[in-house]
Design a protein around this motif. Structure first.
Motif, PDB file in Angstrom:
ATOM      1  N   ILE A 124      42.702  32.677  30.524  1.00 51.74           N
ATOM      2  CA  ILE A 124      41.470  32.771  31.303  1.00 51.74           C
ATOM      3  C   ILE A 124      40.719  31.448  31.233  1.00 51.74           C
ATOM      4  CG2 ILE A 124      39.285  33.993  31.589  1.00 51.74           C
ATOM      5  CD1 ILE A 124      40.516  36.348  30.140  1.00 51.74           C
ATOM      6  N   VAL A 147      41.994  31.826  25.988  1.00 54.14           N
ATOM      7  CA  VAL A 147      40.748  31.502  26.686  1.00 54.14           C
ATOM      8  C   VAL A 147      40.485  30.006  26.556  1.00 54.14           C
ATOM      9  CG1 VAL A 147      38.284  31.952  26.906  1.00 54.14           C
ATOM     10  CG2 VAL A 147      39.801  33.771  26.134  1.00 54.14           C
ATOM     11  N   SER A 188      32.281  35.021  26.336  1.00 58.92           N
ATOM     12  CA  SER A 188      33.218  35.086  27.457  1.00 58.92           C
ATOM     13  C   SER A 188      34.245  36.195  27.260  1.00 58.92           C
ATOM     14  CB  SER A 188      33.924  33.735  27.625  1.00 58.92           C
ATOM     15  OG  SER A 188      33.001  32.730  27.982  1.00 58.92           O
ATOM     16  N   ILE A 189      34.686  36.397  26.021  1.00 57.42           N
ATOM     17  CA  ILE A 189      35.655  37.455  25.729  1.00 57.42           C
ATOM     18  C   ILE A 189      35.049  38.836  25.994  1.00 57.42           C
ATOM     19  CG2 ILE A 189      36.843  38.636  23.841  1.00 57.42           C
ATOM     20  CD1 ILE A 189      38.398  36.325  24.881  1.00 57.42           C
ATOM     21  N   SER A 232      37.485  27.310  27.623  1.00 53.95           N
ATOM     22  CA  SER A 232      36.147  27.097  28.158  1.00 53.95           C
ATOM     23  C   SER A 232      35.983  25.629  28.514  1.00 53.95           C
ATOM     24  CB  SER A 232      35.089  27.514  27.129  1.00 53.95           C
ATOM     25  OG  SER A 232      33.784  27.236  27.606  1.00 53.95           O
TER      26      SER A 232
END
Length: 337
Positions: free
Chosen positions: A267, A159, A142-143, A161
């Motif tokens: 995020i 982040v 994802s990064i 998830s």
């Protein structure tokens, strides 16, 4: 890039299916150890009890079936080209599973599939030509997408998830994640289970699996005894409970005040980022502290990052780059030709 997203479910199926779909990714039927299995959309539409274990190990049947399904889809685009593959696991299981996954994948030479569900002539053997196998943590995928994709985010970032089986989060710098800020907990399944128990007090859910109920909760309604039942209020309630009981306490016990001086961006990725009720909880808790960023397609963030990683590691431009994210709710195949 080409992306294929389908439910991470399978079911053994001995009957013949012919021309039930025109979409190849919706008609996956694979023979594994001389037994036939329907996978993904086909399992949901034709099966009776499609299922998948949570955080499956590489030697588990459902992991092997979903892995093969992704490679079969990729083979259509690879033709005679070698494939550079990247896949991964959540932080909690990465070190446990990475070697076993690499060993299993490296031994695959052919995959036998039944092409009749999408109009093909019958069984055929698909050759697997893997040039390189990469196993990386799911959050890293994802990064990579956040930095190298359309979001183009630079500098430090939090982040989170929001996966079906696993919640995981951390603070990432230009040099990688700060180990102390990494943590994981129960995924969206916690909320799905709560919703099923609540519904069961007033309605008979029959033999529905949790994956089938998950689909209904996403849609906001379920049909029981030929009556359409609205699920939006239950969904709102269980998502708030999930945030209050699981997500918020875990973050509070992991991130310290000093961490918030390092970044002002958070995020959200994974399937949970598609639930407005859950996203609003993040906005409420971090208002004035963090800017909440949600990608256009949060479900494919890890797979896209895997694919970009494959492209960076391939030995030749002629090699097909493949990212394969085998999630607990969805499997995503991302291909860069």
């Amino acid at each position: 890039m080409k992306k294929f997203l389908y439910p991470s479910v399978s079911e053994s199926f001995g009957s013949t299916l012919v021309n039930v779909t025109t979409d190849r990714s919706a008609g996956i039927k694979i023979q594994h150890e001389k037994e036939d299995y329907i996978i993904g959309h086909l399992a949901l539409s034709e099966g009776k009890a499609p299922h998948k274990g949570i955080n499956s190990a590489p030697d588990d049947l459902d992991y092997q079936l979903l892995l093969k399904s992704g490679l079969v889809i990729a083979a259509d685009y690879a033709l005679d080209k070698p494939i550079s593959l990247t896949t991964g696991f959540p932080h909690a299981t990465f070190n446990i599973f990475k070697t076993a996954a690499s060993d299993y994948i490296s031994k695959l030479e052919t995959i036998r599939q039944d092409t009749r569900p999408y109009g093909g002539p019958g069984y055929e053997d698909v050759e697997v030509n893997l040039e390189r196998i990469n196993i990386i943590p799911e959050l890293f995928g994802s990064i990579i997408t956040a930095r190298e994709g359309d979001m183009n985010i630079r500098g430090n970032m939090f982040v989170v998830s929001l996966g079906y089986g696993t919640l995981e989060f951390g603070l990432c710098t230009d040099n990688g994640f700060i180990q102390r800020t990494l943590n994981s907990g129960n995924g969206l399944r916690y909320a799905i289970d709560s919703a099923m128990k609540e519904m069961a007090t007033t309605h008979y859910l029959g033999l529905r699996t949790e994956h089938q109920f998950d689909q209904a909760l996403k849609n906001g309604s379920i049909t029981i005894n030929r009556k359409r039942i609205d699920l939006t209020e239950i969904r709102k309630t269980v998502m708030k409970q999930y945030y209050s009981n699981v997500i918020s306490p875990l973050i509070q016990n992991t991130w310290i005040d000093e961490d918030f001086n390092k970044s002002s961006t958070l995020i959200l990725v994974g399937g949970g980022a598609n639930y407005p009720e859950l996203v609003n909880c993040f906005h409420d808790e971090f208002k004035g502290l963090l800017k909440i960023e949600i990608p256009d397609d949060p479900l494919t963030m890890a797979s896209t990052g895997y694919c970009l990683h494959s492209a960076n590691k391939r030995s030749s431009p002629d090699t097909l780059s493949l990212g394969l994210d085998i999630g607990n709710a969805h499997t995503c195949v991302t291909i860069l030709e």
